[in-house]
Design an enzyme around this catalytic site. Structure first.
Site, PDB file in Angstrom:
ATOM      1  N   HIS A  53      17.268  30.982  22.361  1.00  0.00           N
ATOM      2  CA  HIS A  53      18.314  31.970  21.924  1.00  0.00           C
ATOM      3  C   HIS A  53      19.296  30.859  21.015  1.00  0.00           C
ATOM      4  O   HIS A  53      18.866  29.670  20.698  1.00  0.00           O
ATOM      5  CB  HIS A  53      19.153  32.563  22.740  1.00  0.00           C
ATOM      6  N   HIS A  55      22.427  29.669  20.654  1.00  0.00           N
ATOM      7  CA  HIS A  55      23.493  28.845  20.746  1.00  0.00           C
ATOM      8  C   HIS A  55      23.261  27.541  20.397  1.00  0.00           C
ATOM      9  O   HIS A  55      22.146  26.964  20.692  1.00  0.00           O
ATOM     10  CB  HIS A  55      23.902  29.045  22.607  1.00  0.00           C
ATOM     11  N   ASP A  57      24.138  24.568  21.635  1.00  0.00           N
ATOM     12  CA  ASP A  57      23.525  23.670  22.662  1.00  0.00           C
ATOM     13  C   ASP A  57      22.220  23.818  23.054  1.00  0.00           C
ATOM     14  O   ASP A  57      21.498  22.833  23.768  1.00  0.00           O
ATOM     15  CB  ASP A  57      24.499  23.535  24.003  1.00  0.00           C
ATOM     16  N   HIS A  58      21.124  24.785  22.385  1.00  0.00           N
ATOM     17  CA  HIS A  58      19.970  24.948  22.403  1.00  0.00           C
ATOM     18  C   HIS A  58      19.256  24.656  21.293  1.00  0.00           C
ATOM     19  O   HIS A  58      17.935  24.232  21.174  1.00  0.00           O
ATOM     20  CB  HIS A  58      19.716  26.599  22.960  1.00  0.00           C
ATOM     21  N   HIS A 106      22.410  37.791  27.957  1.00  0.00           N
ATOM     22  CA  HIS A 106      23.106  36.401  27.427  1.00  0.00           C
ATOM     23  C   HIS A 106      23.401  36.509  26.150  1.00  0.00           C
ATOM     24  O   HIS A 106      24.415  36.289  25.702  1.00  0.00           O
ATOM     25  CB  HIS A 106      22.334  35.197  27.937  1.00  0.00           C
ATOM     26  N   ASP A 123      18.865  30.402  29.307  1.00  0.00           N
ATOM     27  CA  ASP A 123      20.213  30.763  29.778  1.00  0.00           C
ATOM     28  C   ASP A 123      20.042  32.037  30.578  1.00  0.00           C
ATOM     29  O   ASP A 123      20.952  32.825  30.884  1.00  0.00           O
ATOM     30  CB  ASP A 123      21.240  30.666  28.949  1.00  0.00           C
ATOM     31  N   HIS A 161      19.738  24.597  32.048  1.00  0.00           N
ATOM     32  CA  HIS A 161      20.932  24.154  32.618  1.00  0.00           C
ATOM     33  C   HIS A 161      20.847  23.531  33.917  1.00  0.00           C
ATOM     34  O   HIS A 161      20.209  24.404  34.746  1.00  0.00           O
ATOM     35  CB  HIS A 161      22.237  24.833  32.354  1.00  0.00           C
TER      36      HIS A 161
END
Length: 254
Positions: A53, A55, A57-58, A106, A123, A161
Site C-alpha cells: 500500500h 503509506h 513507511d512502506h 487499512h 498492515d 510491523h
C-alpha cells in the site's frame, strides 16, 4: 532455495527480503539504506519490489532504490508501481509465483501477496492484531480479515510491523482465559528478549490467539459487549468495537 530475511527499519517496521544465491526481492521498503546495506553485504542483485500500500513507511525507499537500479520492477497498487497489480493477478519473482489479494480497510488500495504458503500482508494482519482502519471502513477490514481465515492454517504470516507484544496485551485483556494466548505470550516475550522477531507467525496461531480473527468466539463477543455496554448482533459489530477499543488501549506490551 529461497530464504526470507526480516530487515528492521524505523522503530518497528520490517522489510522482508526474499533471496536466493544472487538475486533478491524486497517487500515494502520504507527506507532504502537497510536494504542497500544488506544487498551489498550479501552480494545480491535486487530484481523487484512488492508494495502492499501507499503509506510512506512502506514506500519511502522506492525512489532511491530506483535511482540505483532504473530498470527495477515495482509491483503494487497502480498509483505507486511500475507494474500495477490488482485482485487475482499473478506475478513471478525468483522463480516463485505469487497471487495478489485485494485487502481494503487499512487503505483502499491495500493488497497482499500469497505464494508457496507465504503471505506478505502489509498492515492488514499483524501478530495478534490488525491494522487501523484509515481509508476504508470497518466492514471492509472485517471482510478482508475473514477472507484470510479461509487460507490453509499452515500459511506463514509476514506482517510489516513488529507489534506483537503490544497486541498480545490487548488480546489478553479480551481473553484472559485463553491458554493458547498465554503460551504465545511466553514464547513471543522470550523471542523479543533474545532479540529475535516474533514473526512470521502462522494462520493457525492467529486463529487461536488474535481477537480480530476470533469475533465468532463467545469469550471475545462477551468482552466486546461488556466494553460496548450493549448486545452486538453481528460479527462485524464485534470487530468494530474491538478495533475502536484497541485504538485507545493503554498497555504497551505484555
Amino acid at each position: 532455495m529461497l530464504t526470507i530475511t526480516p530487515l528492521p527499519a524505523f522503530n518497528d517496521n520490517y522489510i522482508w527480503v526474499l533471496h536466493s544465491e544472487s538475486h533478491a526481492v524486497a517487500v515494502d521498503p520504507g527506507a532504502a539504506a537497510p536494504l542497500t546495506e544488506f544487498l551489498t553485504r550479501q552480494g545480491l542483485t535486487l530484481d523487484a519490489l512488492l508494495l502492499t500500500h501507499h503509506h510512506d513507511d512502506h514506500t519511502g525507499g522506492v525512489a532511491a532504490l530506483r535511482r540505483d537500479t532504473p530498470s527495477l520492477t515495482v509491483y503494487g497498487p497502480p498509483a505507486i508501481a511500475t507494474h500495477g497489480v490488482a485482485e487475482g493477478d499473478r506475478i513471478e519473482v525468483l522463480g516463485r509465483e505469487f497471487r495478489v489479494l485485494a485487502l481494503p480497510g487499512h487503505t483502499l488500495d491495500h493488497i497482499a501477496y500469497l505464494g508457496a504458503g507465504d503471505l506478505f500482508c502489509g498492515d492488514t494482519l499483524f501478530g495478534a492484531g490488525c491494522g487501523r482502519v484509515f481509508e476504508g471502513t470497518p466492514e471492509q477490514m472485517h471482510d478482508s480479515l475473514q477472507r484470510l481465515t479461509t487460507l490453509p492454517p499452515e500459511t506463514r504470516i509476514y506482517p510489516a510491523h513488529e507489534y506483537t507484544l503490544s497486541n498480545l496485551a490487548f488480546a489478553r485483556a479480551i481473553e484472559p482465559g485463553n491458554d493458547a494466548l498465554q503460551d504465545r505470550i511466553v514464547a513471543d516475550r522470550a523471542s523479543r528478549g533474545a532479540g529475535r522477531p516474533t514473526l512470521p507467525s502462522t494462520l493457525a496461531l492467529e486463529m487461536a490467539t488474535n481477537p480480530f480473527l476470533r469475533v465468532d468466539s463467545e469469550n471475545v463477543r462477551r468482552s466486546a459487549e461488556n466494553h460496548y455496554g450493549s448486545h452486538l448482533p453481528l460479527p462485524v459489530d464485534i470487530f468494530r468495537t474491538l478495533r475502536q477499543w484497541k485504538n485507545v488501549f493503554q498497555a504497551d506490551s505484555v
